[in-house]
Design a protein around this motif. Structure first.
Motif, mmCIF file in Angstrom:
data_model
loop_
_atom_site.group_PDB
_atom_site.id
_atom_site.type_symbol
_atom_site.label_atom_id
_atom_site.label_comp_id
_atom_site.label_asym_id
_atom_site.label_seq_id
_atom_site.Cartn_x
_atom_site.Cartn_y
_atom_site.Cartn_z
ATOM 1 N N HIS A 173 32.564 32.903 -12.639
ATOM 2 C CA HIS A 173 31.548 32.652 -11.615
ATOM 3 C C HIS A 173 32.189 32.521 -10.236
ATOM 4 O O HIS A 173 31.671 33.072 -9.246
ATOM 5 N N ARG A 174 33.301 31.803 -10.144
ATOM 6 C CA ARG A 174 33.982 31.681 -8.847
ATOM 7 C C ARG A 174 34.466 33.037 -8.352
ATOM 8 O O ARG A 174 34.384 33.350 -7.155
ATOM 9 N N ALA A 175 34.975 33.846 -9.250
ATOM 10 C CA ALA A 175 35.455 35.175 -8.865
ATOM 11 C C ALA A 175 34.303 36.066 -8.414
ATOM 12 O O ALA A 175 34.457 36.881 -7.487
ATOM 13 N N MET A 176 33.158 35.935 -9.061
ATOM 14 C CA MET A 176 31.985 36.700 -8.638
ATOM 15 C C MET A 176 31.596 36.350 -7.208
ATOM 16 O O MET A 176 31.290 37.236 -6.396
ATOM 17 N N ARG A 177 31.611 35.074 -6.893
ATOM 18 C CA ARG A 177 31.262 34.671 -5.530
ATOM 19 C C ARG A 177 32.307 35.174 -4.537
ATOM 20 O O ARG A 177 31.973 35.574 -3.409
ATOM 21 N N HIS A 178 33.578 35.174 -4.934
ATOM 22 C CA HIS A 178 34.617 35.733 -4.055
ATOM 23 C C HIS A 178 34.346 37.212 -3.796
ATOM 24 O O HIS A 178 34.406 37.663 -2.638
ATOM 25 N N LEU A 179 34.049 37.975 -4.838
ATOM 26 C CA LEU A 179 33.817 39.406 -4.658
ATOM 27 C C LEU A 179 32.597 39.661 -3.780
ATOM 28 O O LEU A 179 32.619 40.547 -2.913
ATOM 29 N N LEU A 180 31.549 38.869 -3.969
ATOM 30 C CA LEU A 180 30.334 39.072 -3.195
ATOM 31 C C LEU A 180 30.503 38.681 -1.735
ATOM 32 O O LEU A 180 30.124 39.429 -0.832
ATOM 33 N N TYR A 181 31.092 37.518 -1.495
ATOM 34 C CA TYR A 181 31.106 36.973 -0.144
ATOM 35 C C TYR A 181 32.390 37.280 0.636
ATOM 36 O O TYR A 181 32.341 37.434 1.861
ATOM 37 N N ALA A 182 33.515 37.377 -0.054
ATOM 38 C CA ALA A 182 34.783 37.630 0.637
ATOM 39 C C ALA A 182 35.178 39.103 0.593
ATOM 40 O O ALA A 182 35.560 39.681 1.614
ATOM 41 N N SER A 183 35.061 39.706 -0.581
ATOM 42 C CA SER A 183 35.461 41.108 -0.722
ATOM 43 C C SER A 183 34.340 42.061 -0.347
ATOM 44 O O SER A 183 34.581 43.252 -0.132
ATOM 45 N N LYS A 184 33.100 41.557 -0.306
ATOM 46 C CA LYS A 184 31.909 42.354 0.028
ATOM 47 C C LYS A 184 31.629 43.419 -1.023
ATOM 48 O O LYS A 184 31.147 44.513 -0.710
ATOM 49 N N LEU A 185 31.895 43.106 -2.283
ATOM 50 C CA LEU A 185 31.662 44.042 -3.372
ATOM 51 C C LEU A 185 30.648 43.443 -4.355
ATOM 52 O O LEU A 185 30.828 42.327 -4.834
ATOM 53 N N ALA A 186 29.627 44.224 -4.672
ATOM 54 C CA ALA A 186 28.618 43.787 -5.636
ATOM 55 C C ALA A 186 29.047 44.220 -7.034
ATOM 56 O O ALA A 186 28.453 45.106 -7.648
ATOM 57 N N VAL A 223 40.196 39.319 -10.782
ATOM 58 C CA VAL A 223 40.204 38.483 -9.577
ATOM 59 C C VAL A 223 40.223 37.012 -9.970
ATOM 60 O O VAL A 223 40.928 36.196 -9.349
ATOM 61 N N ALA A 224 39.487 36.648 -11.012
ATOM 62 C CA ALA A 224 39.497 35.257 -11.487
ATOM 63 C C ALA A 224 40.901 34.828 -11.881
ATOM 64 O O ALA A 224 41.325 33.708 -11.582
ATOM 65 N N ALA A 225 41.635 35.705 -12.540
ATOM 66 C CA ALA A 225 42.994 35.361 -12.958
ATOM 67 C C ALA A 225 43.884 35.066 -11.757
ATOM 68 O O ALA A 225 44.739 34.164 -11.808
ATOM 69 N N LEU A 226 43.691 35.796 -10.663
ATOM 70 C CA LEU A 226 44.476 35.532 -9.453
ATOM 71 C C LEU A 226 44.024 34.244 -8.769
ATOM 72 O O LEU A 226 44.854 33.438 -8.337
ATOM 73 N N LEU A 227 42.727 34.043 -8.668
ATOM 74 C CA LEU A 227 42.222 32.833 -8.017
ATOM 75 C C LEU A 227 42.630 31.568 -8.766
ATOM 76 O O LEU A 227 42.836 30.512 -8.153
ATOM 77 N N GLU A 228 42.751 31.666 -10.086
ATOM 78 C CA GLU A 228 43.104 30.513 -10.919
ATOM 79 C C GLU A 228 44.610 30.393 -11.146
ATOM 80 O O GLU A 228 45.035 29.493 -11.877
ATOM 81 N N ASP A 229 45.384 31.290 -10.539
ATOM 82 C CA ASP A 229 46.845 31.314 -10.776
ATOM 83 C C ASP A 229 47.151 31.356 -12.271
ATOM 84 O O ASP A 229 48.071 30.686 -12.762
ATOM 85 N N ALA A 230 46.382 32.166 -12.994
ATOM 86 C CA ALA A 230 46.496 32.195 -14.452
ATOM 87 C C ALA A 230 47.435 33.266 -14.970
ATOM 88 O O ALA A 230 47.711 33.314 -16.172
ATOM 89 N N VAL A 231 47.929 34.117 -14.079
ATOM 90 C CA VAL A 231 48.775 35.229 -14.508
ATOM 91 C C VAL A 231 50.116 35.167 -13.773
ATOM 92 O O VAL A 231 50.168 34.869 -12.579
#
Length: 315
Positions: free
Chosen positions: A259-272, A281-289
């Motif tokens: 869900h957080r990654a979806m909001r990043h793509l919509l509002y920051a990356s401008k991608l639907a 993108v979630a893996a990068l935002l969460e420092d999971a990889v």
């Protein structure tokens, strides 16, 4: 046998119809990580996802006998769209069984492409029903991921990335059944073996992680994730073997992170993009990889087929 030549032949076969998709620089994510992060825009591909590549390659290599009785498939949506679109070129009828919780947007889009769409149970029930239809109607089953012709078509994504991003040292790729990452993996191993390839799955539908831990494909029941395009209950024999040979790591992502990654793509990356496309993108935002110490990162944004009502859940 799946090899670089298979991917290159697929690329040549579909190039007159499917154009390469762009790499989009994600400025906020690049600033956060201190390195360039490129988003591979498969949501801009025909039918709104990478699935058109494999479907078109399959149809263009099909025999008259495979086509004459009609085609059948099980899909959460994107394979349905890709196959229905590609099959129109060969005037082959298509029957798709989708789980009852499939995206209404994808169901309607597949029907507009003249596919017969049957909604039936969950993903496991949908597969059982399709096997019955294959027997009753004489359909040719076009597997959404465990088919070398499908994998070769999807692998053209990897060929494009390696050409477009010469400074990339890592690729993050969503995993459902594993067809896309298998094809990308073949390209990476043969053309740039030092590059790190990581697969990302929803934790509630981590069928590839389950297969790796089990020593082979084993069915998950149930699977439950907002990333419906990644909700494969079992990976394929072929995709399991190819992933073990060509994928460096697997990462599981929780629903809240998607869900957080979806909001990043919509509002920051401008991608639907759709939820299944957001897990990298979630893996990068969460420092999971774990990433290489330097170099560009490419994240495959696999699709963008989502209706208004579905989108509202992520706004």
């Amino acid at each position: 046998m799946m090899d670089l030549a298979s991917l290159q032949r697929a690329q040549a076969r579909i190039a007159d119809t499917l154009s390469p998709t762009a790499l989009v620089l994600d400025h906020p994510l690049s600033e956060r990580l201190g390195r360039r992060v490129w988003l591979k825009g498969e949501l801009f591909q025909r039918t709104g996802s990478f699935k058109a590549r494999g479907a078109l390659n399959w149809v263009r290599t099909a025999s008259p006998q495979e086509l004459e009785g009609g085609l059948g498939a099980v899909s959460a949506g994107n394979h349905a769209l890709g196959l229905a679109w590609a099959a129109r070129e060969a005037n082959a009828p298509v029957t798709i069984v989708m789980p009852e919780n499939a995206s209404p947007f994808k169901v309607e889009a597949a029907r507009k492409l003249d596919a017969e769409v049957i909604l039936h149970g969950d993903i496991n029930d949908a597969w059982a029903h399709m096997h019955r239809l294959v027997e009753e109607r004489g359909l040719t089953l076009v597997h959404p991921y465990d088919d070398e012709r499908i994998i070769a078509g999807q692998g053209t994504v990897g060929l494009e990335i390696l050409e477009q991003a010469p400074e990339a040292t890592a690729i993050l790729c969503p995993i459902g059944g594993g067809g896309l990452i298998s094809g990308i993996g073949v390209a990476v191993t043969e053309l740039r073996p030092a590059l790190s390839l990581a697969g990302v799955e929803p934790a509630q539908a981590a069928s590839m992680s389950h297969a790796w831990a089990s020593g082979g494909p084993e069915r998950l029941d149930p699977v439950d994730t907002c990333a419906k395009s990644l909700a494969a209950a079992i990976v394929g024999e072929c995709t399991y073997s190819l992933s073990r040979a060509h994928v460096d790591a697997l990462v599981d992502i929780e629903e809240a992170a998607i869900h957080r990654a979806m909001r990043h793509l919509l509002y920051a990356s401008k991608l639907a993009a759709e939820p299944g496309a957001a897990v990298g993108v979630a893996a990068l935002l969460e420092d999971a990889v774990e990433l290489p110490s330097r170099g560009d990162v490419v994240v495959v944004i696999t699709g963008g087929n989502m209706g208004r009502e579905e989108m509202l859940d992520f706004l």
